[in-house]
Design a protein around this motif. Structure first.
Motif, mmCIF file in Angstrom:
data_model
loop_
_atom_site.group_PDB
_atom_site.id
_atom_site.type_symbol
_atom_site.label_atom_id
_atom_site.label_comp_id
_atom_site.label_asym_id
_atom_site.label_seq_id
_atom_site.Cartn_x
_atom_site.Cartn_y
_atom_site.Cartn_z
ATOM 1 N N ASP A 23 0.850 -1.190 0.000
ATOM 2 C CA ASP A 23 0.000 0.000 0.000
ATOM 3 C C ASP A 23 0.888 1.243 0.000
ATOM 4 O OD1 ASP A 23 -1.976 1.920 0.350
ATOM 5 O OD2 ASP A 23 -2.304 1.436 2.473
ATOM 6 N N PRO A 24 1.587 1.495 -1.116
ATOM 7 C CA PRO A 24 2.546 2.614 -1.111
ATOM 8 C C PRO A 24 1.876 3.970 -0.967
ATOM 9 C CG PRO A 24 2.288 1.731 -3.323
ATOM 10 C CD PRO A 24 1.550 0.799 -2.401
ATOM 11 N N GLU A 25 0.599 4.055 -1.265
ATOM 12 C CA GLU A 25 -0.096 5.341 -1.162
ATOM 13 C C GLU A 25 -0.671 5.559 0.227
ATOM 14 O OE1 GLU A 25 -2.344 3.864 -4.362
ATOM 15 O OE2 GLU A 25 -1.829 5.519 -5.670
ATOM 16 N N GLY A 26 -0.565 4.538 1.107
ATOM 17 C CA GLY A 26 -1.096 4.675 2.445
ATOM 18 C C GLY A 26 -2.603 4.823 2.467
ATOM 19 N N SER A 27 -3.267 4.184 1.526
ATOM 20 C CA SER A 27 -4.721 4.319 1.404
ATOM 21 C C SER A 27 -5.483 3.382 2.329
ATOM 22 C CB SER A 27 -5.144 4.019 -0.044
ATOM 23 O OG SER A 27 -4.954 2.651 -0.344
ATOM 24 N N GLY A 28 -4.774 2.449 2.952
ATOM 25 C CA GLY A 28 -5.445 1.462 3.775
ATOM 26 C C GLY A 28 -5.812 0.207 3.012
ATOM 27 N N GLN A 29 -5.504 0.196 1.732
ATOM 28 C CA GLN A 29 -5.774 -0.985 0.905
ATOM 29 C C GLN A 29 -4.615 -1.173 -0.062
ATOM 30 O OE1 GLN A 29 -9.767 -1.610 -0.635
ATOM 31 N NE2 GLN A 29 -8.903 -1.964 -2.660
ATOM 32 N N ASP A 30 -4.145 -2.418 -0.163
ATOM 33 C CA ASP A 30 -3.017 -2.670 -1.052
ATOM 34 C C ASP A 30 -3.378 -2.319 -2.491
ATOM 35 O OD1 ASP A 30 -1.494 -3.539 1.057
ATOM 36 O OD2 ASP A 30 -1.903 -5.659 0.713
ATOM 37 N N SER A 31 -2.450 -1.675 -3.160
ATOM 38 C CA SER A 31 -2.688 -1.298 -4.551
ATOM 39 C C SER A 31 -1.664 -1.910 -5.499
ATOM 40 C CB SER A 31 -2.658 0.227 -4.700
ATOM 41 O OG SER A 31 -1.411 0.740 -4.298
ATOM 42 N N ILE A 32 -0.653 -2.557 -4.936
ATOM 43 C CA ILE A 32 0.415 -3.178 -5.715
ATOM 44 C C ILE A 32 0.589 -4.608 -5.219
ATOM 45 C CG2 ILE A 32 2.903 -3.126 -6.252
ATOM 46 C CD1 ILE A 32 1.452 -0.735 -7.423
ATOM 47 N N LEU A 33 0.778 -5.540 -6.123
ATOM 48 C CA LEU A 33 1.139 -6.897 -5.722
ATOM 49 C C LEU A 33 2.466 -7.263 -6.369
ATOM 50 C CD1 LEU A 33 0.560 -9.532 -7.934
ATOM 51 C CD2 LEU A 33 -1.638 -8.351 -7.886
ATOM 52 N N HIS A 42 7.887 -9.892 -9.995
ATOM 53 C CA HIS A 42 6.842 -9.490 -10.927
ATOM 54 C C HIS A 42 5.875 -8.593 -10.168
ATOM 55 C CE1 HIS A 42 8.216 -12.746 -13.578
ATOM 56 N NE2 HIS A 42 8.299 -13.461 -12.475
ATOM 57 N N GLY A 43 5.732 -7.374 -10.621
ATOM 58 C CA GLY A 43 4.881 -6.424 -9.921
ATOM 59 C C GLY A 43 3.735 -5.961 -10.804
ATOM 60 N N TYR A 44 2.551 -5.847 -10.206
ATOM 61 C CA TYR A 44 1.357 -5.405 -10.936
ATOM 62 C C TYR A 44 0.510 -4.524 -10.030
ATOM 63 C CZ TYR A 44 2.688 -9.298 -13.888
ATOM 64 O OH TYR A 44 3.412 -10.146 -14.682
ATOM 65 N N ARG A 45 -0.313 -3.734 -10.665
ATOM 66 C CA ARG A 45 -1.336 -3.032 -9.901
ATOM 67 C C ARG A 45 -2.384 -4.039 -9.454
ATOM 68 N NH1 ARG A 45 -1.220 2.161 -9.551
ATOM 69 N NH2 ARG A 45 -3.450 2.322 -9.145
ATOM 70 N N ASP A 46 -2.866 -3.877 -8.248
ATOM 71 C CA ASP A 46 -3.866 -4.788 -7.698
ATOM 72 C C ASP A 46 -5.251 -4.364 -8.177
ATOM 73 O OD1 ASP A 46 -5.497 -6.450 -6.269
ATOM 74 O OD2 ASP A 46 -4.773 -5.850 -4.290
ATOM 75 N N LEU A 47 -5.440 -4.483 -9.469
ATOM 76 C CA LEU A 47 -6.709 -4.124 -10.093
ATOM 77 C C LEU A 47 -7.001 -5.144 -11.183
ATOM 78 C CD1 LEU A 47 -6.288 -0.258 -10.508
ATOM 79 C CD2 LEU A 47 -7.706 -1.460 -8.831
ATOM 80 N N CYS A 48 -8.113 -5.800 -11.085
ATOM 81 C CA CYS A 48 -8.460 -6.807 -12.076
ATOM 82 C C CYS A 48 -8.970 -6.135 -13.348
ATOM 83 C CB CYS A 48 -9.524 -7.745 -11.514
ATOM 84 S SG CYS A 48 -9.986 -9.042 -12.678
#
Ligand code: FES
Length: 122
Positions: A23-33, A42-48
């Motif tokens: 959660d690099p943005e500190g939003s309270g929810q992971d946004s990167i995996l 291997h890194g991706y945005r956590d968005l389907c």
């Protein structure tokens, strides 16, 4: 998200063959995996890509199938290749996860680099 380089963790915090959310943005929810396969990350945005604003894990860090061979979206079961992020089964077949650029420095710190980490467009 600022256009800066962000340290996500240390390489030792990423067990081989497993995935972690950040959660690099500190939003309270992971946004990167990030999935580690040996020396490769291997890194991706956590968005389907099926529904573009859907986080994929059913619980924190649960991004992989039981065999650890694919990234899974818990919402409707789409499977994505770990290397490249292509959807190979499910409702978004033919689409892909959005990659983010990672780099490991000499100390082992894992950086999310700025050029491919765009702010979420709402
Ligand atoms: S939202 Fe991911 S498969 Fe439907």
């Amino acid at each position: 998200m600022q256009a800066t380089d962000i340290v996500l963790c240390h390489l030792d915090d990423l067990p081989d063959g497993e995935a972690r959310g950040f959660d690099p943005e500190g939003s309270g929810q992971d946004s990167i995996l990030v999935v580690r396969q040996g020396a490769r990350l291997h890194g991706y945005r956590d968005l389907c890509p099926h529904y573009g604003d859907t986080p994929m894990a059913w619980r924190r860090h649960a991004y992989l199938n039981a065999e650890g061979t694919y990234i899974v979206c818990a919402a409707h079961g789409a499977l994505f290749e770990i290397d490249g992020g292509a959807c190979v089964r499910g409702p978004c077949l033919g689409q892909a996860l959005t990659p983010v650029k990672l780099a490991v420095d000499a100390s082992g710190a894992v950086h999310l680099t700025a050029e491919q980490h765009h702010p979420k467009q709402d």
